[in-house]
Design a protein around this motif. Structure first.
Motif, PDB file in Angstrom:
ATOM      1  N   GLY A   1      71.137 -15.580 -57.262  1.00  0.00           N
ATOM      2  CA  GLY A   1      70.379 -14.473 -57.343  1.00  0.00           C
ATOM      3  C   GLY A   1      69.318 -14.427 -56.185  1.00  0.00           C
ATOM      4  O   GLY A   1      69.108 -13.283 -55.576  1.00  0.00           O
ATOM      5  N   ALA A   2      68.897 -15.606 -55.397  1.00  0.00           N
ATOM      6  CA  ALA A   2      68.245 -15.625 -54.429  1.00  0.00           C
ATOM      7  C   ALA A   2      69.003 -15.299 -53.320  1.00  0.00           C
ATOM      8  O   ALA A   2      68.317 -14.642 -52.278  1.00  0.00           O
ATOM      9  N   ALA A   3      70.132 -15.658 -53.125  1.00  0.00           N
ATOM     10  CA  ALA A   3      70.921 -15.225 -51.803  1.00  0.00           C
ATOM     11  C   ALA A   3      71.148 -13.686 -51.789  1.00  0.00           C
ATOM     12  O   ALA A   3      71.212 -13.444 -50.747  1.00  0.00           O
ATOM     13  N   ILE A   4      71.263 -13.117 -53.051  1.00  0.00           N
ATOM     14  CA  ILE A   4      71.673 -11.759 -53.071  1.00  0.00           C
ATOM     15  C   ILE A   4      70.327 -11.049 -52.581  1.00  0.00           C
ATOM     16  O   ILE A   4      70.270 -10.102 -51.889  1.00  0.00           O
ATOM     17  N   ALA A   5      69.156 -11.494 -53.308  1.00  0.00           N
ATOM     18  CA  ALA A   5      67.711 -10.788 -52.808  1.00  0.00           C
ATOM     19  C   ALA A   5      67.651 -11.164 -51.404  1.00  0.00           C
ATOM     20  O   ALA A   5      67.006 -10.065 -50.607  1.00  0.00           O
ATOM     21  N   GLY A   6      67.862 -12.240 -50.939  1.00  0.00           N
ATOM     22  CA  GLY A   6      67.806 -12.411 -49.518  1.00  0.00           C
ATOM     23  C   GLY A   6      68.715 -11.379 -48.401  1.00  0.00           C
ATOM     24  O   GLY A   6      68.196 -10.955 -47.452  1.00  0.00           O
ATOM     25  N   LEU A   7      69.722 -11.239 -48.918  1.00  0.00           N
ATOM     26  CA  LEU A   7      70.595 -10.189 -48.314  1.00  0.00           C
ATOM     27  C   LEU A   7      70.114  -8.887 -48.210  1.00  0.00           C
ATOM     28  O   LEU A   7      70.049  -8.019 -47.225  1.00  0.00           O
ATOM     29  N   ALA A   8      69.333  -8.472 -49.465  1.00  0.00           N
ATOM     30  CA  ALA A   8      68.875  -7.262 -49.639  1.00  0.00           C
ATOM     31  C   ALA A   8      67.464  -7.047 -48.394  1.00  0.00           C
ATOM     32  O   ALA A   8      67.534  -6.075 -47.712  1.00  0.00           O
ATOM     33  N   GLY A   9      67.093  -8.194 -48.370  1.00  0.00           N
ATOM     34  CA  GLY A   9      65.758  -8.196 -47.602  1.00  0.00           C
ATOM     35  C   GLY A   9      66.122  -8.193 -46.097  1.00  0.00           C
ATOM     36  O   GLY A   9      65.700  -7.652 -45.188  1.00  0.00           O
ATOM     37  N   ALA A  10      67.322  -8.892 -45.603  1.00  0.00           N
ATOM     38  CA  ALA A  10      67.697  -8.714 -44.354  1.00  0.00           C
ATOM     39  C   ALA A  10      68.195  -7.542 -43.848  1.00  0.00           C
ATOM     40  O   ALA A  10      67.849  -7.015 -42.934  1.00  0.00           O
ATOM     41  N   LEU A  11      68.879  -6.958 -44.814  1.00  0.00           N
ATOM     42  CA  LEU A  11      69.273  -5.542 -44.346  1.00  0.00           C
ATOM     43  C   LEU A  11      68.119  -4.583 -44.444  1.00  0.00           C
ATOM     44  O   LEU A  11      67.958  -3.539 -43.487  1.00  0.00           O
ATOM     45  N   ASN A  12      67.373  -4.633 -45.257  1.00  0.00           N
ATOM     46  CA  ASN A  12      66.045  -3.773 -45.397  1.00  0.00           C
ATOM     47  C   ASN A  12      65.314  -3.905 -44.198  1.00  0.00           C
ATOM     48  O   ASN A  12      64.588  -3.031 -43.870  1.00  0.00           O
ATOM     49  N   ALA A  13      65.060  -5.181 -43.718  1.00  0.00           N
ATOM     50  CA  ALA A  13      64.398  -5.439 -42.319  1.00  0.00           C
ATOM     51  C   ALA A  13      64.987  -4.941 -41.224  1.00  0.00           C
ATOM     52  O   ALA A  13      64.126  -4.247 -40.405  1.00  0.00           O
ATOM     53  N   HIS A  14      66.278  -4.923 -41.079  1.00  0.00           N
ATOM     54  CA  HIS A  14      66.844  -4.158 -39.818  1.00  0.00           C
ATOM     55  C   HIS A  14      66.913  -2.599 -40.160  1.00  0.00           C
ATOM     56  O   HIS A  14      67.738  -1.808 -39.475  1.00  0.00           O
ATOM     57  N   LEU A  15      66.476  -2.011 -41.287  1.00  0.00           N
ATOM     58  CA  LEU A  15      66.481  -0.579 -41.602  1.00  0.00           C
ATOM     59  C   LEU A  15      65.206  -0.009 -41.181  1.00  0.00           C
ATOM     60  O   LEU A  15      65.111   1.367 -40.734  1.00  0.00           O
ATOM     61  N   THR A  16      63.923  -0.617 -41.592  1.00  0.00           N
ATOM     62  CA  THR A  16      62.846  -0.016 -41.536  1.00  0.00           C
ATOM     63  C   THR A  16      62.023  -0.229 -40.334  1.00  0.00           C
ATOM     64  O   THR A  16      60.930   0.111 -40.441  1.00  0.00           O
ATOM     65  N   PHE A  17      62.462  -0.998 -39.310  1.00  0.00           N
ATOM     66  CA  PHE A  17      61.995  -1.490 -38.131  1.00  0.00           C
ATOM     67  C   PHE A  17      60.509  -2.263 -38.276  1.00  0.00           C
ATOM     68  O   PHE A  17      60.121  -3.319 -37.545  1.00  0.00           O
ATOM     69  N   PHE A  18      59.892  -2.437 -39.419  1.00  0.00           N
ATOM     70  CA  PHE A  18      58.531  -3.107 -39.788  1.00  0.00           C
ATOM     71  C   PHE A  18      58.560  -3.888 -40.953  1.00  0.00           C
ATOM     72  O   PHE A  18      59.251  -3.168 -42.056  1.00  0.00           O
ATOM     73  N   ILE A  19      58.232  -5.112 -41.008  1.00  0.00           N
ATOM     74  CA  ILE A  19      58.070  -5.891 -42.235  1.00  0.00           C
ATOM     75  C   ILE A  19      56.653  -6.403 -42.465  1.00  0.00           C
ATOM     76  O   ILE A  19      56.015  -6.750 -41.372  1.00  0.00           O
ATOM     77  N   GLY A  20      55.947  -6.678 -43.584  1.00  0.00           N
ATOM     78  CA  GLY A  20      54.780  -6.980 -43.759  1.00  0.00           C
ATOM     79  C   GLY A  20      54.721  -8.096 -44.952  1.00  0.00           C
ATOM     80  O   GLY A  20      55.462  -7.664 -46.104  1.00  0.00           O
ATOM     81  N   PRO A  21      53.597  -8.878 -45.033  1.00  0.00           N
ATOM     82  CA  PRO A  21      53.815  -9.773 -46.261  1.00  0.00           C
ATOM     83  C   PRO A  21      53.493  -9.010 -47.726  1.00  0.00           C
ATOM     84  O   PRO A  21      53.781  -9.180 -48.742  1.00  0.00           O
ATOM     85  N   GLY A  22      52.786  -7.767 -47.228  1.00  0.00           N
ATOM     86  CA  GLY A  22      52.231  -6.979 -48.612  1.00  0.00           C
ATOM     87  C   GLY A  22      53.442  -6.475 -49.280  1.00  0.00           C
ATOM     88  O   GLY A  22      53.404  -5.991 -50.600  1.00  0.00           O
TER      89      GLY A  22
END
Length: 287
Positions: free
Chosen positions: A184-205
Motif C-alpha cells: 500500500g505504501a508503494a502504491i501511494a508513493g507511485l501516486a505521489g511521484a506521478l502527481n509531483a511531476h504533474l503539478t510543478f510544485f509540492i509542499g509539506p501541507g
C-alpha cells in the motif's frame, strides 16, 4: 478535434488527478482489506513525491528510475515502522500511523536545505503524461485483482474477519499484514511521484491530516468490498468540488452534506454488489 484540445488544455490536470487519486484510494483499500485502519498513506505519498522530485531536479534521473525510487522509499519506510506499529490494531494503529504522518510533515518543514521547507519544491519538470497515469492505474488494478483471487487475498480476508482465528489456522498474520502495509505504501508513493511531476510544485501541507482523511474517505465512500468501489469514490471526491463551483463559498458545506447523506444511507459505500444483487432479485431480474 479543436474542442478536445481546448478541453484537454483546461482540464488535463483534473483528469490526471482522477487517476492519481484512484491509486491513493487503492493503496488504502489494500490495508483495509487486511483489517488495518492505517492513516499513513498521505505521508507515504509525500515521501514518494519528494524522493522522485529531488532525484529529477538534483540529479536528472530518468523518469522510470524516478518512479521506481518514489515507490521504493515509502515501501522501505513502511517496512521499518511496520515492525512496531502493526502489533497494534483498530484505533491504536490509526493513532500511531497518524502520528507518523505528522512526523513526516514536520520533517519536510524543517529540512529546508533539502525540501525547501514551508516553501516546498517549485519548478518540478512536468514529466507525467496521461499514459503514465493510465498504465500505472491499469497495472495496479491488475495486480490487486490477481492478489485478491490468490492465496494471499484469501489470507487477507481471513485476517480481516478474525485475526485470532486466522492465526490458529496457520496463517502468518504478521507477515501478511506487513505485505499489505508495504505494498500500500508503494502504491501511494507511485501516486505521489506521478502527481509531483504533474503539478510543478509540492509542499509539506499537501501531505498532512486533511489529505489522509481524503484518501480514507475515497475508499469508504466508494466501498471496500471490491476494487471498483475505491476508484468510484476517488472519481466522485475529485469531481465533486469542481461540479459545485456554482455554490462558491458554500461549496465545502454542500460537499460535506452530500458525503454525509451517502454515508448515512449507503453505509457499505456506493458500489456494493450484494446490495445490487438483492435489489435486482426483488424485481425478478438476473444480476
Amino acid at each position: 478535434m479543436d474542442w478536445f484540445n481546448n478541453f484537454w488544455s483546461i482540464y488535463s490536470n483534473l483528469v490526471l488527478s482522477l487517476g492519481t487519486n484512484a491509486l491513493l484510494a487503492l493503496s488504502i483499500y489494500l490495508t483495509l482489506a487486511c483489517g488495518m485502519l492505517s492513516i499513513a498513506n498521505a505521508a507515504f505519498m509525500g515521501i514518494g513525491a519528494y524522493t522522485s522530485a529531488l532525484l529529477t531536479m538534483n540529479y536528472g534521473a530518468p523518469f522510470p528510475a524516478v518512479l521506481a525510487a518514489g515507490m521504493a522509499a515509502p515501501a522501505l519506510m513502511a517496512f521499518i515502522i511496520g515492525k512496531p506499529t502493526l502489533r497494534l490494531s483498530g484505533v491504536y494503529l490509526a493513532m500511531a500511523t497518524l502520528a507518523f504522518g505528522e512526523v513526516v510533515r514536520i520533517a519536510l518543514l524543517n529540512a529546508e536545505s533539502i525540501t525547501g521547507g514551508a516553501l516546498g519544491l517549485n519548478g518540478i519538470p512536468q514529466l507525467t503524461q496521461w499514459w503514465h497515469v493510465a498504465l500505472a492505474l491499469v497495472l495496479t488494478l491488475a495486480l490487486l485483482w490477481r492478489l485478491r483471487r490468490s492465496r494471499v487475498g484469501r489470507a487477507f480476508e481471513s485476517i480481516k474477519e478474525d485475526e485470532t482465528a486466522a492465526g490458529l489456522m496457520g496463517i502468518d498474520v504478521g507477515a501478511y499484514k506487513m505485505l499489505a502495509f508495504v505494498l500500500g505504501a508503494a502504491i501511494a508513493g507511485l501516486a505521489g511521484a506521478l502527481n509531483a511531476h504533474l503539478t510543478f510544485f509540492i509542499g509539506p501541507g499537501e501531505y498532512g491530516f486533511d489529505r489522509a482523511v481524503d484518501i480514507l474517505t475515497m475508499a469508504i465512500l466508494g466501498g471496500i468490498s471490491n476494487l471498483t468501489g475505491p476508484v468510484i469514490g476517488a472519481v466522485i471526491l475529485t469531481l465533486l468540488p469542481e461540479l459545485l463551483r456554482a455554490f462558491k463559498d458554500f461549496r465545502g458545506v454542500v460537499n460535506g452534506f452530500i458525503l454525509v447523506l451517502i454515508v448515512l444511507f449507503l453505509p457499505k459505500g456506493i458500489w456494493d454488489p450484494a446490495r445490487f444483487r438483492q435489489w435486482f432479485g426483488k424485481r425478478g431480474w438476473r444480476a
